[in-house]
Structures are given as C-alpha cells and as structure tokens.
Design a protein around this motif. Structure first.
Motif, mmCIF file in Angstrom:
data_model
loop_
_atom_site.group_PDB
_atom_site.id
_atom_site.type_symbol
_atom_site.label_atom_id
_atom_site.label_comp_id
_atom_site.label_asym_id
_atom_site.label_seq_id
_atom_site.Cartn_x
_atom_site.Cartn_y
_atom_site.Cartn_z
ATOM 1 N N LEU A 142 1.980 15.642 3.509
ATOM 2 C CA LEU A 142 2.311 14.522 2.639
ATOM 3 C C LEU A 142 1.362 14.376 1.466
ATOM 4 O O LEU A 142 1.410 13.402 0.761
ATOM 5 C CB LEU A 142 2.325 13.212 3.445
ATOM 6 N N GLY A 143 0.490 15.354 1.284
ATOM 7 C CA GLY A 143 -0.375 15.266 0.114
ATOM 8 C C GLY A 143 -1.609 14.439 0.318
ATOM 9 O O GLY A 143 -2.343 14.192 -0.623
ATOM 10 N N GLY A 144 -1.840 13.994 1.529
ATOM 11 C CA GLY A 144 -3.115 13.347 1.789
ATOM 12 C C GLY A 144 -3.165 11.880 1.410
ATOM 13 O O GLY A 144 -2.201 11.286 0.965
ATOM 14 N N ALA A 145 -4.329 11.298 1.603
ATOM 15 C CA ALA A 145 -4.622 9.888 1.282
ATOM 16 C C ALA A 145 -3.692 8.924 1.992
ATOM 17 O O ALA A 145 -3.433 7.836 1.508
ATOM 18 C CB ALA A 145 -4.572 9.660 -0.230
ATOM 19 N N THR A 146 -3.175 9.338 3.160
ATOM 20 C CA THR A 146 -2.279 8.419 3.875
ATOM 21 C C THR A 146 -3.055 7.311 4.565
ATOM 22 O O THR A 146 -2.482 6.345 5.028
ATOM 23 C CB THR A 146 -1.472 9.160 4.953
ATOM 24 N N TRP A 174 -2.253 3.555 3.870
ATOM 25 C CA TRP A 174 -1.141 2.731 4.307
ATOM 26 C C TRP A 174 -0.734 2.969 5.748
ATOM 27 O O TRP A 174 0.025 2.208 6.311
ATOM 28 C CB TRP A 174 0.081 2.960 3.419
ATOM 29 N N TRP A 205 0.933 4.168 -2.957
ATOM 30 C CA TRP A 205 0.685 5.560 -2.575
ATOM 31 C C TRP A 205 1.840 6.439 -3.015
ATOM 32 O O TRP A 205 1.661 7.533 -3.550
ATOM 33 C CB TRP A 205 0.496 5.633 -1.063
ATOM 34 N N MET A 249 1.642 0.592 8.362
ATOM 35 C CA MET A 249 2.954 0.997 8.866
ATOM 36 C C MET A 249 2.973 0.994 10.383
ATOM 37 O O MET A 249 3.936 0.529 11.008
ATOM 38 C CB MET A 249 3.313 2.403 8.361
ATOM 39 N N PHE A 275 0.821 -1.218 0.000
ATOM 40 C CA PHE A 275 0.000 0.000 0.000
ATOM 41 C C PHE A 275 0.844 1.252 0.000
ATOM 42 O O PHE A 275 0.511 2.244 -0.654
ATOM 43 C CB PHE A 275 -0.932 0.008 1.207
ATOM 44 N N ARG A 317 1.693 9.749 -5.355
ATOM 45 C CA ARG A 317 1.809 11.059 -4.726
ATOM 46 C C ARG A 317 3.013 11.857 -5.168
ATOM 47 O O ARG A 317 2.959 13.070 -5.299
ATOM 48 C CB ARG A 317 1.941 10.905 -3.211
#
Lengths: 370, 272, 335
Positions: free
Chosen positions: C302-306, C309, A158, C313, A154, A162
C-alpha cells in the motif's frame, strides 16, 4: 422604538413560518443581500477579497454543512478536513478530465467539466463518501462516533497523498487549479479578477444557505433534531434513524465538499493535502459552529466570520501595530482561540447566535427595560 | 364471554369494537431476568384498557413490546387479526400506534409546536428535493400538517406556550405536550405510560378529561399504565393486572377490584 | 530461525513496546473520564507542556522569554543555572498539580452538568490554549530531553547491543530493540501497576471510583468532589509527564508530541473509555496491530505510512461489532 412588531401580524401559517417574520428583519436581510451582490463587487480590491471575503464565504458553507450534521442532527464529526479534501480532489479530477479504465483498457475519457459543474461534482462525490463514513453512526454514538470520524480524516488524507491518480501523477503531490472561467470571465487561475471570484463563491454561499434554511425548517430538520435530542424516542414516534442520519451525512458532506472545492480552486489555487486539509481544519470548522452557535444558520455565518477575522485582526494588532515577531502572534492566536472556546462554552454555550437573539429581544423592547 | 369479533355497546352508550391488538404468550427476558412471563391479553377497538400493577411488574416493558422497542423471546403480538411480522419501532409507529413515556421523552431542543409537529412526521411524505425548494409541495404539506397540529394544541389548551422551548416548561405542561405529540399522529392505538404521574388532583382531573375526550371524539383505542386506583376505576373499560411479570387479573374494574390475588399483590401478604 | 519469522517477531516486540506507551497515555484519559465524565482531549498537549516545562526548568530557561523580549525590548534567555533532573522532575510535578488545580477551578467547575460533547469541546479549547502557552513560555523549537540521574547515567539511547548479541547467538538473528523503549516499557508497566493498585486498594482510590460511578452518591458519603477531581487531573498530569519524558527523550520535545493523544484515541475506542484494563489491552493490540500491518501489508502493498490511519480503522471495525469497546460498560438504553 425602531424595532417594532406592533401591527405586524401573520394571518397565515405560511407567513408565520417564514424565515424573517418581523418586517424589520426582512428588510435588513434584503439590504444585506443587495450590498453583497451589487455594491461589494465594485468596491472590493484583491487584498480584502483574498484575506477576508473569500475565506468567509467558503468557510461559511463548510460551517453550514457541519452545523447540519453536528448542530441539528447531533452526530459529532471530526472528519471535516478529510471531506473538504474529497471535494477539492474530485473537483480537480473533473476539471482535468477523468479517464475511465476497465480491465486494462481505456473505456472513455470524460471531458473536462466547466468550473461550475466541477465544484458541484466535488459536492456530489463528497456526499457519497460522507454517506459511506456515516454508516457506522447507526451503531456508534457520541464520543465513539467522533473518534470514529477521525478514521475518515486520517484515511482520506493518506489516500490523497498515496494514490497518485488523484493528483495526476505530479511530482510534487500538489494539485493546481487550471485556468477556468464561466461566461467568458476567468474564475480560477492566477489572473482572476477579485470580483469574479467573489461573486462565484457568493453564489454558492447564498444557494447553500437557502437550501440549509429550507431543509432545517421542514420535516427533515425536525427528524434530525429529534434524533439529536432523543434518538430512541424519535424512533418510537416514527423517525427512521438510518435515513435521518444518512441524509444528514449526505447533505452535510455535500456542503463541505463544495466548500473544499471552492477552497482549492478559487481561494488557494493549489493545495497539498497534508497542509490544507489536516485535522486542524476539522477543528477549525468545529470551532466555528461552536462559537457561532450549534443548530443555527446565522450562527454558522457568525462563527465563520469570527474565526476568519480573528487571525487577521491579531496579525494587524500584533505585527503591524505592536511590532511583535510573527511566531509570537501565531502562538497568541492559539491561546486566544482556546480561551475563547472555553469562555463561550462556559458563558454562552449556544454561541454568538444566542447573544444575537438576546440582543434582538432587548432591541425589540428598547427603550423599555422589559 | 364476548367473541373477539363482536362489538358491544357500554352502559354509557359508547361502542366498543372487536379485538384490535392481542398479546399471545409474551415472554421477555433480559439476560437472566424474566421481565414478562407468558402473558396474554387483548385490547378492543375504542376501549380504554388499563394496565396496573406494583412497581417493577413489567408494565412499561409491555408497552415497549407493543411499540416494537423490545422483541419478546417467546410469544407474538397480533395486530388487527394477524400476527405482526418483526418490525422496527418506526414501522410500528407508521401503523398507527403512538405513545407517551414514563419519564418524559420530549425533544428538549425544540419548541412545543415543533414537538407536536414531530408527531406528524409519519404523515409527512414530501421528499428531500421538494423540501429543498420549500415553495410548492413541501410548503403546502407543512401548512396542512400545521393545521392538524394546531387543532390538537387547541384541544389540549396549550396555545399560549406553543413557541416556548420545551425545556422551560413545568412538569405538568410537559406531560400535556407529550400527549399532544402522541395525538398529533392521529393514532388508532394510543399507549399512555403513567400519564398522571406527579400531578396534583386538579391536573389529574384535567388529564382524565382529555383522555376521555380523546376516546370520545376521535374514537382512539387507549391502553394506559396508571397507579392511581381512582383514575383506573373511573376511566377504564377493562383492566389487566400484572405482578412480577405475570398476569394476575383481567376484566372489568369491578371484577378486578374484588379479585383476591390482586388485593394480595397490592396490599401485601404476610409470608410464613 | 528463518529471517522473515525473525523480522516479524521483532516487529511484534516493537509493537508491544509502542503499545505499552500508548496504554500509558490512554490511562491518563481513562482516569479523568472515569472520575468526571470528561474526555480530556488536552491530555496530549499536557504531555507536551510537561516535557517542555521539564526541559525549561532543567536548562534554566526564562519562562516567556521571547514574549518579554518582544514587549520590553530586552534580550534575556536563560537564568544561567542548570537544575538536576530529579529536582526538575519534582518541580514539574508541582507545576502539573498547579495546572490541574487551575483547570478544575477556572474551567470545569463552571461546566458541571453540561453535556459530554460540550465538555469535550472545552478540552479541545484547553488543548489549543495550553499549546499556545507552552510555545510562548518555552519557545516552539525542537529541544533535546536528557533526563540524567548523575553525570554519565542518563536515560539510555540507541539500540540495546546486549540483546542483539544474545539473540544472535541463540537464534541466529539479532533483535534490534531500542534501549529507551525497554526502559520506557518497564517504567510504564510499573506506573500502570501502581495506578491500578492505587485505584483498588487505597482510600483515595476507592473515593475516586465512587465519584466515577455516581457523583451524588459519592457526595452523600462525604467524598469531596473537588479534591477528587484535582487528584485525578494531577494524576493525569503526572502520567502525561512520564509519557512526555519517554516520548520526548526518544524523539525530542516539540509540537508533534501532542499528537500522541491522537494515537491514544483508537486505544480507548478499542478498550472502552471507562476501563483501565481496557486501556492496557487496547494499547497493546493497537501497538502490535499497527506495526504488524505496516510491515506485512502496508509497506509492501500500500505504499507505506499506514500507521497514520490503521489504528483508527481497526478501532472503528471493532466498535461496529461492539459499540462500547472491549471492556467498556455496556450502554443499556431504556425508555
């Protein structure tokens, strides 16, 4: 009667350890190689290459890689899609020339690498990333490791979505392989001759199979299998678990990276990371090695062939012959793949490779029953 | 009392060398349980040292300490006259210590030959790159090590099953394969954890013969855990007796056999 | 209170509620894993299948309509009736029990004693199979899920305006919390509580825990393995149904519903695969952690949509320091 071993003795250990000790097998292998290298490029046309041969060769490389990690070394990884993405994007960056910045200053530009080196670098970069994500395997085992590799999957998807540097700031987020060739023959781009793409991939497939075979039959393979079978006993008899696991990750990721690079540059030409390298891809390659046979080189090929052929065969039967709408055929594909996985796991957990071995045993005795 | 550095010759003409491994005041704890309580003993080069005691006495744990798998909370292991620095089990193996396991720990996904070849791994040094090309250095090393493995297979009389997957073998043969794997490492110290467990009289005689031959032909020092008193008395030069993690006897088989504490531990004593 | 703090608290509360739902899905996994050592990757698809069946039954869809039409050239789609939610739910529960029985009988009975990785891959195969069957049976287009007790009293949608108003008066800042999330959290808490009590205090629950510990020993005291396994898979199926309803009512019933299983995995990694309290605590930690990270660091830097993941993590980091999870059984290795 024709699969005879009588009179076919090995007189040295080297002979005993060769890949095809039985003459019949050896000759059959040479014949297959001959057809693959000399005959097919002349008879093949665009459709066959694009829908069957190229994906088969490319997925075979990925299956070989994953089999080394999962089948030989016993470390379950669900991150194959993400690693293929690393291979693809590395290849793309090397193909289009990398700028190295430091402290706001452009230090130098790497030249655009040719297609061969770019694919290789795809493999190398993926190997490095694979080792990094393989580090947790020293503490985490079994399921927990499988789920941990999903973190890699994932995160990597990403990342390539990004960080615009990876797709050269293109508006669509897609990467497209520029036209490249080798020895004056085009290999990537829209006007590639099918035989050129085919031979290029075949080259990598044969080399990878060769390397895989050599590594798995020697000390490295034994260390991996020892870790797989009983990692504590392995350590006590002298296997360094850190090195064994990390080398498995490295070699496996190298193959998977090459596969990803070829998938992008030669097969598809353009990819978007979310579609091409999602977790579905990870499962697909995993299914290939389960159905084909864990811990078997032949099995990697068999599984790749099977899962490349199946959707094509289903489409031909379902859409062309029976006239069913494509979405039903797509659903049926899911049903059949799922069913096959379960059936294989129940009936033959060692996959097609085992079926093949049993068939050969029977053939050696034929026409006698035992 | 013989000095540690002295060699001596036994009645049947074997030479037993100086002390090669010494356990000094080893204490091993698992949480609140003390598996080994302040135990010291030594092993001499070329001898057959038996470790005996009732179940749960801590004998396997002691072997695990020697193998480097368990790290004792107190005490030290001395190897060849110097304290052994903390090391991982695979480094201990590289020093020349090989072992078998109480519950067979063979690699069930491989054949007998491959299992025995894993015993050679500490001797196989060619790098990954050489192995990728196979022809040349890697193949030569493989063939050379195969020869050693085949000698061991010959010695233990398991040639007929060398290509059989280990998972298919009966218990007695598995134990022999495990011994072959340990011997393939050409160890200077061989640790055997209950090598005779689950065997009938004939199999025990075979295994005893192999153990004696190994000691005789290769001069290997052997430490073995064993329950069968007859085997212990016949095979070993010296015996250590453990009970509840403590050492209750240490000497020749005869000395130990007549030790009251040992008799009490094995035969049981009525508690008031 | 100042706005940044209020935002953070709102994100925190939303995270808690997401966490409760994750915990619910994770519970389904823990149940099956505890009782049979199988890690059921298909749990998410089971939720999807349950939700689709519920919608299908409720709306009177003809199962396999598309396929039947393709083979026979007919044009059927619906039976024409509309079944009340409660009855539809009960019927769906029966379907899930039948599914549990079928899975036990045709798949896992034949895989007894296999290594865990083989069992896991069998559940992946099962997931694919079920997904295909669900699509064939009910069609793969997006469907709305409306669970209603009677005309007009359905599962509430939209933001809870009462809460918004009250907190605005109390703190000067109105918290926006989705009604459905509140209802879902309450139901999830009740369900989790019920399951825990079932496991602790009933005869079947005790038998289930016995099976989880040691198959042979449980057999020797007269526990029927098959019954327990069907029971466990049915419970997991029921949990899947509830999860499916909650998520489906929120965002519609379609394929992405099955991906919630993937969200449950880091929850399990954190909490340990064998622990019910672990699933709950893990779910809350992941729910809160994910939303807070995205809010504080992901979106701004970080630009979003984290959220895709971060959970993994976090769980990965946890596992490196504690390989068995927070509450999992410590893996003791002996030679």
């Amino acid at each position: 009667m024709f699969y005879r071993e009588a009179g076919d003795f090995s007189t040295t250990y080297a002979e005993d350890q060769q890949t095809f000790p039985i003459k019949f097998d050896r000759y059959r292998y040479y014949v297959v190689l001959f057809i693959a290298i000399v005959v097919i490029p002349f008879v093949v046309n665009d459709y066959w290459v694009n829908s069957l041969l190229l994906p088969f060769l490319i997925y075979a490389i990925a299956a070989l890689g994953l089999n080394i990690l999962v089948g030989y070394c016993g470390q379950v990884s669900l991150g194959t899609g993400g690693f293929m993405a690393v291979g693809a994007y590395s290849c793309y960056k090397f193909m289009t020339g990398i700028d190295i910045w430091w402290g706001g200053e452009l230090l130098f530009r790497l030249p655009e690498f040719n297609i061969f080196l770019s694919v290789l670098m795809g493999g190398v970069m993926t190997a490095l990333v694979g080792v990094l994500f393989g580090l947790p395997s020293l503490r985490i085992k079994g399921f927990y490791l499988a789920v941990a590799t999903l973190a890699a999957q994932f995160f990597l998807v990403w990342l390539f979505n990004r960080v615009a540097w990876f797709y050269n700031y293109s508006a669509s987020g897609q990467i497209s392989a520029p036209e490249r060739g080798l020895f004056g023959v085009l290999i990537t781009g829209p006007s590639v001759a099918p035989w050129a793409a085919y031979l290029f991939c075949l080259f990598f497939t044969v080399i990878c199979a060769y390397v895989a075979r050599n590594l798995t039959r020697g000390a490295a393979g034994r260390k991996w299998m020892a870790i797989r079978d009983m990692d504590i006993a392995a350590e006590i008899i002298g296997v360094n678990p850190l090195r064994a696991k990390l080398t498995a990750f490295a070699v496996s990721s190298f193959f998977i990276g090459i596969s990803g690079a070829l998938f992008f540059a030669v097969y598809l030409g353009a990819v978007e990371v979310g579609e091409a390298f999602s977790i579905t891809k990870s499962f697909l390659v995993l299914f290939m090695i389960i159905i084909g046979g864990l811990g078997s080189i032949f099995g990697s090929f068999a599984g790749a062939a099977f899962l490349v052929l199946l959707p094509v065969a289903l489409k031909v039967v379902g859409v062309d012959w029976l006239g069913w709408p494509t979405d039903i055929v797509a659903h049926l594909q899911l049903v059949i793949v799922g069913l096959l996985i379960i059936v294989f796991l129940i009936a033959e957990p060692h996959g097609i490779a085992q079926l093949w071995r049993v068939a050969k045993e029977k053939l050696r005795l034929w026409p006698f029953p035992h | 009392m013989k000095d540690n550095a002295d060699s001596y010759v036994t009645e049947d003409g074997r030479t037993i060398g100086p002390v090669v491994m010494e356990m000094k005041n080893i204490t091993l704890r698992f949480g609140g349980v003390e598996a080994i309580k302040d135990i010291s003993f030594d092993i001499r080069e070329g001898e057959i040292r038996a470790i005996i005691g009732p179940n749960g006495a801590g004998k396997s744990s002691m072997l695990n300490v020697i193998s480097g798998f368990y790290v004792p909370q107190e005490g030290q292991v001395w190897y060849q006259g110097a304290p052994r620095p903390p090391m991982k089990p695979y480094q201990v193996a590289e020093q020349g210590i090989a072992r078998t396991f109480q519950n067979i720990a063979l690699f069930e996904g491989m054949s007998v030959l491959d299992n025995v070849m894993t015993g050679r791994l500490t001797h196989m040094k060619s790098g990954m790159l050489a192995q990728t090309f196979w022809r040349g250095a890697a193949e030569r090393e493989e063939v050379a090590n195969r020869e050693v493995a085949e000698k061991i297979i010959d010695f233990l009389e398991i040639q007929a099953i060398r290509k059989t997957p280990v998972a298919r073998l009966p218990y007695g043969l598995k134990k022999r394969v495990e011994l072959a794997r340990a011997l393939a490492a050409e160890p200077s110290l061989l640790l055997l954890d209950e090598p005779m467990a689950g065997m009938n009289v004939e199999e025990k005689e075979d295994m005893s013969r192999f153990i004696l031959d190994v000691n005789d032909e290769f001069g290997t020092t052997i430490a073995l855990i064993e329950h069968d008193m007859g085997v212990v008395m016949d095979l070993s030069d010296r015996v250590v007796v453990m009970d509840y993690g403590k050492k209750i006897g240490d000497g020749t088989p005869n000395e130990v056999r007549n030790n009251q504490e040992v008799i009490d531990a094995y035969l049981g004593v009525a508690h008031d | 209170m100042n706005e940044q703090l209020a935002f953070t608290i709102e994100v925190f509360l939303n995270g808690l509620m997401a966490g409760v739902l994750y915990a619910l899905v994770a519970l389904g996994f823990v149940l099956i894993y505890k009782a049979s050592g199988i890690f059921n990757y298909a749990q998410g698809v089971m939720a999807l299948f349950a939700a689709m069946t519920l919608v299908g039954i409720q709306n009177g869809q003809v199962p396999f309509a598309h396929l039947i039409n393709a083979i026979f050239g007919t044009d059927v789609h619906k039976f024409g009736w509309h079944i009340h939610s409660f009855l539809a739910i009960i019927l769906t529960v029966f379907v899930m029990i039948a599914l549990a029985w079928a899975v036990q009988r045709f798949v896992f009975r034949h895989l007894v004693g296999q290594e865990p990785i083989i069992l896991f891959m069998a559940t992946i195969g099962l997931a694919y199979f079920l997904e295909g069957i669900a699509d064939l049976m009910w069609g793969s287009e997006l469907k709305a899920l409306n669970v209603c007790a009677a005309e007009g009293t359905c599962l509430p949608q939209g933001m809870n305006m009462w809460l918004e108003g009250t907190t605005y008066e109390a703190f000067g800042y109105g918290f926006f919390i989705d009604n459905l999330d509140i209802v879902a959290s309450i139901i999830a808490v009740l369900l989790v509580g019920g399951l825990v009590m079932f496991a602790q205090y009933t005869k079947q629950g005790r038998a289930m825990r016995a099976v989880a510990d040691d198959h042979q020993a449980a057999l020797s005291v007269g526990v029927s393995l098959n019954f327990i396994w069907i029971l466990v898979w049915s419970l997991a199926g029921f949990v899947a149904l509830v999860a499916g309803i909650m998520w489906g009512a929120k965002s519609g019933v379609q394929f992405s519903l099955s991906l919630i299983a993937l969200k449950a995995l880091p929850v399990l990694m954190l909490g340990g695969f064998t622990s019910i309290p672990g699933a709950i605590v893990g779910g809350l930690i992941i729910g809160v952690g994910e939303k807070l990270f995205e809010f504080l660091i992901g979106a701004p830097f970080l630009g979003g949509a984290t959220e895709n993941w971060f959970a993994y993590m976090l769980a990965l980091l946890f596992l490196v320091f504690r390989p068995q999870g927070l509450f999992g059984e410590k893996i003791i290795e002996r030679v």
